[in-house]
Design a protein around this motif. Structure first.
Motif, short mmCIF file in Angstrom:
data_model
loop_
_atom_site.label_atom_id
_atom_site.label_comp_id
_atom_site.label_asym_id
_atom_site.label_seq_id
_atom_site.Cartn_x
_atom_site.Cartn_y
_atom_site.Cartn_z
N LYS B 11 -39.84 7.75 39.43
CA LYS B 11 -39.03 8.56 39.67
C LYS B 11 -39.78 9.52 40.77
O LYS B 11 -40.70 10.01 40.50
N VAL B 12 -39.11 9.40 41.42
CA VAL B 12 -39.31 10.62 42.70
C VAL B 12 -37.73 11.14 42.61
O VAL B 12 -36.62 10.95 42.68
N THR B 13 -38.03 12.94 42.37
CA THR B 13 -37.11 13.34 42.41
C THR B 13 -37.81 14.66 42.93
O THR B 13 -38.91 15.35 43.34
N GLU B 14 -36.52 15.61 43.84
CA GLU B 14 -36.87 16.92 44.48
C GLU B 14 -37.05 17.98 43.72
O GLU B 14 -36.45 18.16 42.68
N LYS B 15 -37.95 18.79 44.17
CA LYS B 15 -38.47 20.24 43.81
C LYS B 15 -37.09 20.80 43.17
O LYS B 15 -36.12 20.78 43.66
N GLY B 16 -37.09 21.56 41.87
CA GLY B 16 -36.08 22.40 41.51
C GLY B 16 -35.18 21.17 40.86
O GLY B 16 -33.87 21.97 40.19
N LYS B 17 -34.77 19.65 40.36
CA LYS B 17 -33.90 19.04 40.05
C LYS B 17 -34.62 19.17 38.90
O LYS B 17 -35.55 19.16 38.41
N ASP B 18 -33.58 18.67 37.71
CA ASP B 18 -33.87 18.16 36.54
C ASP B 18 -34.55 16.72 35.80
O ASP B 18 -33.12 16.27 37.30
N VAL B 19 -35.24 16.21 35.78
CA VAL B 19 -35.04 15.06 35.28
C VAL B 19 -34.99 14.67 33.44
O VAL B 19 -35.25 15.46 33.13
N GLU B 20 -34.86 13.39 33.58
CA GLU B 20 -34.27 13.07 31.87
C GLU B 20 -35.74 11.59 32.09
O GLU B 20 -34.87 10.73 32.97
N LEU B 21 -36.52 11.51 31.02
CA LEU B 21 -37.11 10.61 30.68
C LEU B 21 -36.53 9.87 29.35
O LEU B 21 -37.20 10.79 28.94
N ARG B 22 -36.87 8.80 30.01
CA ARG B 22 -36.44 7.53 27.83
C ARG B 22 -37.97 7.09 27.72
O ARG B 22 -38.64 6.68 28.39
N CYS B 23 -37.59 7.18 25.93
CA CYS B 23 -38.91 6.03 25.55
C CYS B 23 -37.81 5.23 24.11
O CYS B 23 -36.82 5.87 23.63
N ASP B 24 -37.55 4.07 24.32
CA ASP B 24 -37.25 3.11 23.59
C ASP B 24 -38.02 2.73 22.83
O ASP B 24 -38.39 1.37 23.40
N PRO B 25 -38.09 3.22 21.12
CA PRO B 25 -38.99 2.15 20.54
C PRO B 25 -38.37 1.53 19.78
O PRO B 25 -37.06 1.00 19.70
N ILE B 26 -38.93 0.18 19.30
CA ILE B 26 -38.41 -1.32 18.53
C ILE B 26 -38.07 -0.11 16.80
O ILE B 26 -38.58 1.58 16.36
N SER B 27 -37.40 -0.23 15.94
CA SER B 27 -37.41 0.20 15.00
C SER B 27 -38.85 -0.01 14.01
O SER B 27 -39.12 -1.02 14.10
N GLU B 99 -51.86 2.89 13.87
CA GLU B 99 -51.87 1.88 15.09
C GLU B 99 -50.64 2.55 16.14
O GLU B 99 -49.49 3.12 15.88
N ALA B 100 -51.41 3.26 17.70
CA ALA B 100 -50.24 3.81 18.34
C ALA B 100 -49.45 2.49 19.46
O ALA B 100 -51.05 1.93 20.29
N PHE B 101 -48.51 2.65 19.54
CA PHE B 101 -47.99 1.91 20.55
C PHE B 101 -47.16 1.83 21.72
O PHE B 101 -46.65 2.57 21.86
N PHE B 102 -47.71 1.61 23.07
CA PHE B 102 -47.87 2.86 24.60
C PHE B 102 -46.98 2.56 24.91
O PHE B 102 -47.10 0.69 25.30
N GLY B 103 -45.79 3.14 25.17
CA GLY B 103 -45.13 2.24 26.74
C GLY B 103 -46.38 2.34 28.16
O GLY B 103 -47.01 2.62 28.17
N GLN B 104 -45.28 1.69 29.54
CA GLN B 104 -46.65 1.10 30.22
C GLN B 104 -46.55 2.90 31.27
O GLN B 104 -47.02 3.23 32.36
N GLY B 105 -45.67 3.65 30.69
CA GLY B 105 -45.01 5.35 31.48
C GLY B 105 -44.10 5.13 32.87
O GLY B 105 -43.41 4.38 32.89
N THR B 106 -43.99 6.39 32.90
CA THR B 106 -42.67 6.95 33.89
C THR B 106 -43.72 7.69 34.81
O THR B 106 -44.69 8.82 34.65
N ARG B 107 -44.15 7.01 36.13
CA ARG B 107 -44.59 8.19 36.96
C ARG B 107 -43.95 9.01 38.01
O ARG B 107 -42.26 8.16 38.50
N LEU B 108 -43.80 9.85 37.20
CA LEU B 108 -43.30 11.32 37.63
C LEU B 108 -43.35 11.32 39.29
O LEU B 108 -44.64 12.17 39.48
N THR B 109 -42.86 11.28 40.51
CA THR B 109 -43.66 12.67 41.55
C THR B 109 -42.35 13.74 42.41
O THR B 109 -41.26 13.26 42.36
N VAL B 110 -42.72 14.60 42.13
CA VAL B 110 -41.94 15.85 42.74
C VAL B 110 -41.93 16.11 44.11
O VAL B 110 -43.13 16.15 44.34
N VAL B 111 -41.15 16.17 44.66
CA VAL B 111 -41.20 15.84 46.28
C VAL B 111 -40.49 17.47 46.83
O VAL B 111 -40.00 18.17 45.86
#
Lengths: 110, 111
Positions: B11-27, B99-111
């Protein structure tokens, strides 16, 4: 407050050498101590874990040594290989929540 | 890995904007964590959800950060008025027993 302290921050080892990463904790309620391995662009994944009723656990080239009285545990990677180059995180867990160390970046030089 | 999906992956976003990151684990993931990882740095704890208990928000760096977990499954991390120092990889993990199972992550870049 960092519940689990990990060192070193980075480590460079020659191929075939032994890599050693150390962690320390204070909370005696911790009863599970896993190590996670993270490759670039990936999330951390469970590598090996130990409970405090044993002093050592070995899986292949990876060994956890656990010193309950000193509240310390360490990861030893024997015969280190370039493919082991990754970031390693120790963690500790009481009944519920995981607490992770800050990570060690391991580079194994061919 | 192991059933934890994060979106978007980048996700690339401009400074000052709002962002939403989502995580969807299995039940079956009884607990859910958000961590932040800056370039070459370790895991910075942000927030922890466990069942119906009040979340542990002690790691959120400022009031611009908030997170919720709906229905005990999907979680959203919201960053308001993004700043350049928010640029990082945001990792979500679901916990199953020991055990903790990690997602691959969201790379956030604020420009």
């Amino acid at each position: 407050q960092q519940q689990v302290k990990q060192s070193p921050q980075s480590l460079i080892v020659q191929k075939g050498g032994i890599s050693i990463i150390n962690c320390a904790y204070e909370n005696t309620a911790f009863d599970y101590f896993p190590w996670y391995q993270q490759f670039p662009g990936k999330g951390p994944a469970l590598l090996i874990a130990i409970r405090p009723d044993v002093s050592e656990k070995k899986e292949g080239r990876f060994t956890i040594s656990f010193n309950k009285s000193a509240k310390q545990f360490s990861l030893h990677i024997m015969d280190s290989q370039p493919g082991d180059s990754a970031t390693y995180f120790c963690a500790a867990k009481p009944r519920n929540q995981f607490y992770f160390g800050t990570g060690t970046s391991l580079t194994v030089i061919p | 890995g192991a059933g934890v999906s994060q979106s978007p992956s980048n996700k690339v976003t401009e400074k000052g904007k709002d962002v939403e990151l989502r995580c969807d684990p299995i039940s079956g993931h009884t607990a859910l964590y958000w961590y932040r990882q800056s370039l070459g740095q370790g895991l910075e704890f942000l927030i922890y959800f466990q069942g119906n208990s009040a979340p542990d928000k002690s790691g959120l760096p400022s009031d611009r950060f908030s997170a919720e977990r709906t229905g005990g499954s999907v979680s959203t991390l919201t960053i308001q008025r993004t700043q350049q120092e928010d640029s990082a990889v945001y990792l979500c993990a679901g916990q199953v027993n020991t055990e903790a199972f990690f997602g691959q992550g969201t790379r956030l870049t604020v420009v």
